[in-house]
Design a protein around this motif. Sequence first.
Motif, PDB file in Angstrom:
ATOM      1  N   ALA A 152      67.862  30.611   8.870  1.00  0.00           N
ATOM      2  CA  ALA A 152      66.481  30.150   8.721  1.00  0.00           C
ATOM      3  C   ALA A 152      66.427  28.960   7.778  1.00  0.00           C
ATOM      4  CB  ALA A 152      65.592  31.269   8.193  1.00  0.00           C
ATOM      5  N   LEU A 153      65.540  28.034   8.090  1.00  0.00           N
ATOM      6  CA  LEU A 153      65.269  26.881   7.238  1.00  0.00           C
ATOM      7  C   LEU A 153      63.960  27.129   6.510  1.00  0.00           C
ATOM      8  CD1 LEU A 153      65.798  23.927   6.316  1.00  0.00           C
ATOM      9  CD2 LEU A 153      64.552  23.208   8.376  1.00  0.00           C
ATOM     10  N   THR A 154      64.002  27.144   5.178  1.00  0.00           N
ATOM     11  CA  THR A 154      62.808  27.407   4.381  1.00  0.00           C
ATOM     12  C   THR A 154      62.534  26.232   3.448  1.00  0.00           C
ATOM     13  OG1 THR A 154      64.065  28.535   2.634  1.00  0.00           O
ATOM     14  CG2 THR A 154      63.233  29.892   4.454  1.00  0.00           C
ATOM     15  N   ALA A 155      61.304  26.154   2.977  1.00  0.00           N
ATOM     16  CA  ALA A 155      60.897  25.056   2.108  1.00  0.00           C
ATOM     17  C   ALA A 155      60.031  25.575   0.976  1.00  0.00           C
ATOM     18  CB  ALA A 155      60.129  23.996   2.900  1.00  0.00           C
ATOM     19  N   SER A 156      60.085  24.861  -0.156  1.00  0.00           N
ATOM     20  CA  SER A 156      59.250  25.152  -1.320  1.00  0.00           C
ATOM     21  C   SER A 156      58.307  23.971  -1.560  1.00  0.00           C
ATOM     22  CB  SER A 156      60.116  25.384  -2.559  1.00  0.00           C
ATOM     23  OG  SER A 156      61.016  26.450  -2.368  1.00  0.00           O
ATOM     24  N   GLY A 157      57.359  24.191  -2.443  1.00  0.00           N
ATOM     25  CA  GLY A 157      56.435  23.120  -2.803  1.00  0.00           C
ATOM     26  C   GLY A 157      55.570  22.683  -1.646  1.00  0.00           C
ATOM     27  N   CYS A 158      55.085  23.644  -0.863  1.00  0.00           N
ATOM     28  CA  CYS A 158      54.297  23.328   0.334  1.00  0.00           C
ATOM     29  C   CYS A 158      52.809  23.540   0.077  1.00  0.00           C
ATOM     30  CB  CYS A 158      54.739  24.191   1.506  1.00  0.00           C
ATOM     31  SG  CYS A 158      56.488  24.034   1.921  1.00  0.00           S
ATOM     32  N   ILE A 159      52.005  22.543   0.452  1.00  0.00           N
ATOM     33  CA  ILE A 159      50.560  22.628   0.301  1.00  0.00           C
ATOM     34  C   ILE A 159      49.904  21.665   1.282  1.00  0.00           C
ATOM     35  CG2 ILE A 159      50.506  20.897  -1.555  1.00  0.00           C
ATOM     36  CD1 ILE A 159      48.154  22.466  -2.764  1.00  0.00           C
ATOM     37  N   GLN A 160      48.854  22.131   1.921  1.00  0.00           N
ATOM     38  CA  GLN A 160      48.060  21.314   2.839  1.00  0.00           C
ATOM     39  C   GLN A 160      48.914  20.624   3.905  1.00  0.00           C
ATOM     40  OE1 GLN A 160      45.750  18.728   0.277  1.00  0.00           O
ATOM     41  NE2 GLN A 160      44.254  20.339  -0.171  1.00  0.00           N
ATOM     42  N   GLY A 161      49.852  21.370   4.481  1.00  0.00           N
ATOM     43  CA  GLY A 161      50.611  20.872   5.615  1.00  0.00           C
ATOM     44  C   GLY A 161      51.822  20.027   5.301  1.00  0.00           C
ATOM     45  N   THR A 162      52.182  19.872   4.031  1.00  0.00           N
ATOM     46  CA  THR A 162      53.377  19.117   3.667  1.00  0.00           C
ATOM     47  C   THR A 162      54.172  19.894   2.619  1.00  0.00           C
ATOM     48  OG1 THR A 162      52.258  17.869   1.914  1.00  0.00           O
ATOM     49  CG2 THR A 162      52.275  16.888   4.128  1.00  0.00           C
TER      50      THR A 162
END
Length: 209
Positions: A152-162
């Motif tokens: 799985a590819l995950t991301a941090s620091g996400c808000i309002q679609g970015t």
Amino acid sequence: LPESDGSTPATVNAAPGGAAEVEGEQTISAVDKKFVLWSVTNAGDDTLFGLGEGDCSGTPCPALVRSTDDGKTWTQMHTFSSADTSAATGATQPRVQPAGALSEVLFTSPSTGYVYGGDLWVTRDGGRTFTHVDHPGSTVLDVVVHDKQTLALTASGCIQGTCSGRLEISRLGGGDTPRLAQTIAAATPTSQIDAADLRIDVFRSSGPG
């Protein structure tokens, strides 16, 4: 898709001692005539699964539907009443979803599949029950299965679609409490991203001579 005759709301059980959250089996029903498809996957053996906007007692919620005749007829298998639908915009779904959202579906067989797009859940019984998968970051951007391993590819620091924080590729571990336990690659983007895909490239040697 045919009109629904109603379904049983999702049941979420948080077991003590850090055990996995499980959504129990629901009543299989017809698909609501207002159902909006977001994502579809081919599970093999003429079985398709779709995830889209369903109805949970008058409130929009992600719903999993299934066809066992290559798309000719469909039934609703499961709804996720506790999922975050704040980013749902009809048939158009942004790739970066809120932490508790579900917008994508991937089945590797008629029994094993994943719903994700913010959060991540796995089923081993064809969508009847689901188990929550612990994962790094706030958003699950993509899931692939290669050589019997789930990544799985995950991301941090996400808000309002970015997203602007750390991206991680993690491998799903075993056990009764599934989690993305092993990070095999990570990077931090130099600018905000609004989408990302996980691709597996297989290189084969032609051998000597």
